[in-house]
Design a protein around this motif. Structure first.
Motif, mmCIF file in Angstrom:
data_model
loop_
_atom_site.group_PDB
_atom_site.id
_atom_site.type_symbol
_atom_site.label_atom_id
_atom_site.label_comp_id
_atom_site.label_asym_id
_atom_site.label_seq_id
_atom_site.Cartn_x
_atom_site.Cartn_y
_atom_site.Cartn_z
ATOM 1 N N TRP A 40 0.844 -1.190 0.000
ATOM 2 C CA TRP A 40 0.000 0.000 0.000
ATOM 3 C C TRP A 40 0.884 1.247 0.000
ATOM 4 C CZ3 TRP A 40 -5.232 -0.223 -0.554
ATOM 5 C CH2 TRP A 40 -5.824 -1.479 -0.392
ATOM 6 N N PRO A 41 0.417 2.348 -0.599
ATOM 7 C CA PRO A 41 1.214 3.582 -0.617
ATOM 8 C C PRO A 41 1.485 4.100 0.793
ATOM 9 C CG PRO A 41 -0.611 3.705 -2.193
ATOM 10 C CD PRO A 41 -0.850 2.493 -1.355
ATOM 11 N N GLY A 84 -4.378 12.528 -3.742
ATOM 12 C CA GLY A 84 -5.742 12.943 -4.041
ATOM 13 C C GLY A 84 -6.812 12.019 -3.505
ATOM 14 N N SER A 85 -6.439 10.875 -2.957
ATOM 15 C CA SER A 85 -7.411 9.925 -2.421
ATOM 16 C C SER A 85 -7.412 9.992 -0.894
ATOM 17 C CB SER A 85 -7.083 8.502 -2.860
ATOM 18 O OG SER A 85 -7.165 8.379 -4.270
ATOM 19 N N GLU A 110 -2.174 15.540 1.998
ATOM 20 C CA GLU A 110 -2.955 16.683 1.525
ATOM 21 C C GLU A 110 -4.155 16.832 2.454
ATOM 22 O OE1 GLU A 110 -3.851 14.779 -2.091
ATOM 23 O OE2 GLU A 110 -1.721 14.398 -2.439
ATOM 24 N N GLN A 111 -4.451 18.051 2.880
ATOM 25 C CA GLN A 111 -5.468 18.273 3.904
ATOM 26 C C GLN A 111 -6.736 18.885 3.314
ATOM 27 O OE1 GLN A 111 -3.998 20.483 7.277
ATOM 28 N NE2 GLN A 111 -1.926 19.645 7.065
ATOM 29 N N THR A 112 -7.875 18.370 3.771
ATOM 30 C CA THR A 112 -9.167 18.967 3.447
ATOM 31 C C THR A 112 -9.924 19.179 4.745
ATOM 32 O OG1 THR A 112 -9.288 17.841 1.307
ATOM 33 C CG2 THR A 112 -11.343 18.716 2.198
ATOM 34 N N ASP A 113 -10.227 20.424 5.065
ATOM 35 C CA ASP A 113 -10.918 20.755 6.309
ATOM 36 C C ASP A 113 -12.409 20.471 6.152
ATOM 37 O OD1 ASP A 113 -11.745 21.717 8.725
ATOM 38 O OD2 ASP A 113 -11.194 23.798 8.358
ATOM 39 N N LEU A 114 -12.926 19.562 6.968
ATOM 40 C CA LEU A 114 -14.347 19.213 6.945
ATOM 41 C C LEU A 114 -15.052 19.681 8.217
ATOM 42 C CD1 LEU A 114 -14.064 15.552 5.573
ATOM 43 C CD2 LEU A 114 -14.451 17.662 4.279
ATOM 44 N N SER A 115 -14.452 20.643 8.907
ATOM 45 C CA SER A 115 -14.982 21.089 10.191
ATOM 46 C C SER A 115 -16.320 21.806 10.025
ATOM 47 C CB SER A 115 -13.988 22.028 10.874
ATOM 48 O OG SER A 115 -12.755 21.388 11.097
ATOM 49 N N ALA A 116 -17.080 21.774 11.102
ATOM 50 C CA ALA A 116 -18.360 22.468 11.195
ATOM 51 C C ALA A 116 -18.440 23.069 12.591
ATOM 52 C CB ALA A 116 -19.508 21.489 10.954
ATOM 53 N N PRO A 117 -19.467 23.875 12.878
ATOM 54 C CA PRO A 117 -19.589 24.414 14.233
ATOM 55 C C PRO A 117 -19.537 23.302 15.285
ATOM 56 C CG PRO A 117 -21.122 25.518 12.776
ATOM 57 C CD PRO A 117 -20.496 24.412 11.978
ATOM 58 N N ASP A 118 -18.683 23.485 16.277
ATOM 59 C CA ASP A 118 -18.502 22.525 17.375
ATOM 60 C C ASP A 118 -17.961 21.183 16.900
ATOM 61 O OD1 ASP A 118 -19.555 24.390 19.236
ATOM 62 O OD2 ASP A 118 -21.583 23.817 18.634
ATOM 63 N N PHE A 119 -17.322 21.156 15.731
ATOM 64 C CA PHE A 119 -16.794 19.897 15.194
ATOM 65 C C PHE A 119 -15.546 20.205 14.384
ATOM 66 C CE2 PHE A 119 -16.745 16.715 11.681
ATOM 67 C CZ PHE A 119 -16.532 15.584 12.453
ATOM 68 N N THR A 120 -14.420 19.624 14.789
ATOM 69 C CA THR A 120 -13.155 19.825 14.085
ATOM 70 C C THR A 120 -12.735 18.511 13.448
ATOM 71 O OG1 THR A 120 -12.465 21.516 15.682
ATOM 72 C CG2 THR A 120 -10.743 20.506 14.336
#
Length: 263
Positions: free
Chosen positions: A8-9, A184-185, A166-176
């Motif tokens: 695996w990579p 890319g995967s 590579e980072q993608t921020d998926l945070s929401a209020p009260d959730f980090t």
């Protein structure tokens, strides 16, 4: 479904295993819940048991020694590396703590076990003849993994320094929460415990196993020797239940939405 017979990579989850005080109870639980089949380990492997789905490897189980029988049981998630010695040195320099290894395991591969800067235990896996799990994203097999803690920023920096994610921020209020990707995967997630989680809850990695019907799986959990911790509940990525196995280890069961239905 992803079938893989090559290493695996680097940075991608490659394997998970657990040391349990009662191997027979663990086999009854995971065999009855996930349909795992077991290949009994030889004496020279310490009794290491390989679990499979349709003949493809998905996890490992090891009976605890007398000296470790009272230790808490927990799944160890291994992240793939090209050179376990260099990766372990890098991890320690970045603030991790080496627990075991690096060491070669019967020619199957080279491993190290570490704690990250916030205390979550994880493994590094350099493939030998054993390249890790043979299949993912099918019922009974790995589908996702994440590290949760009270200090997600520290964790995100550590793992990104180690693997160049590579980072993608998926945070929401009260959730980090941050999704960390390789090429890319999406590979793993790093998140913060919510306000309702006590400050004494330790940082930990959790791996998610795919199931075809999570509600049926939740009903089955106590029948095979486990207990439901939370759920079932709907999430943006499928329907989820957290369970304890017979040794109180945590495993997450995820029913993914159909491929043609938006998450």
């Amino acid at each position: 479904m992803t079938v893989n017979d090559s290493p695996w990579p680097a940075g991608v989850p490659a394997w998970a295993d657990i040391t349990v005080p009662d191997l027979a109870a663990a086999q009854r639980f995971y065999g009855g819940l996930l349909g795992w089949e077991f290949s009994q380990g030889r004496p020279e492997t310490g009794g290491y048991v390989t679990a499979s789905v349709d003949g493809r490897r998905v996890a490992g189980l090891l009976p605890a020694s007398d000296a470790s029988a009272d230790d808490p049981a927990a799944w160890c998630l291994y992240l793939a590396v090209d050179d376990v010695t260099l990766a372990a040195e890098h991890a320690v320099a970045a603030g991790g703590q080496l627990i075991a290894g690096p060491m070669t395991v019967l020619g199957l591969g080279d491993i190290a076990v570490l704690a990250d800067p916030v205390g979550a235990v994880f493994g590094l896996w350099q493939s030998g003849t054993h390249t890790g799990w043979d299949v993912t994203d099918v019922p009974g097999a790995f589908v996702w993994a994440e590290q949760m803690s009270q200090h997600p920023d520290v964790s995100r920096r550590f793992y990104t320094e180690l693997f160049g994610y590579e980072q993608t921020d998926l945070s929401a209020p009260d959730f980090t929460y941050t999704s960390l990707a390789v090429g890319g995967s999406p590979a793993v997630g790093v998140g913060g415990y919510g306000a309702g989680v006590g400050a004494d809850v330790p940082a930990a990695w959790t791996w998610y196993v795919a199931v075809p019907d999570v509600d049926a799986a939740a009903r089955r959990v106590p029948e095979v020797g486990g207990s439901v911790v939370s759920g079932p509940e709907d999430t943006p990525y499928g329907r989820l239940v957290l369970a304890h196995g017979p040794a109180r280890e945590v495993v997450a069961l995820l029913e993914q939405p159909p491929a043609d239905v938006p998450a």
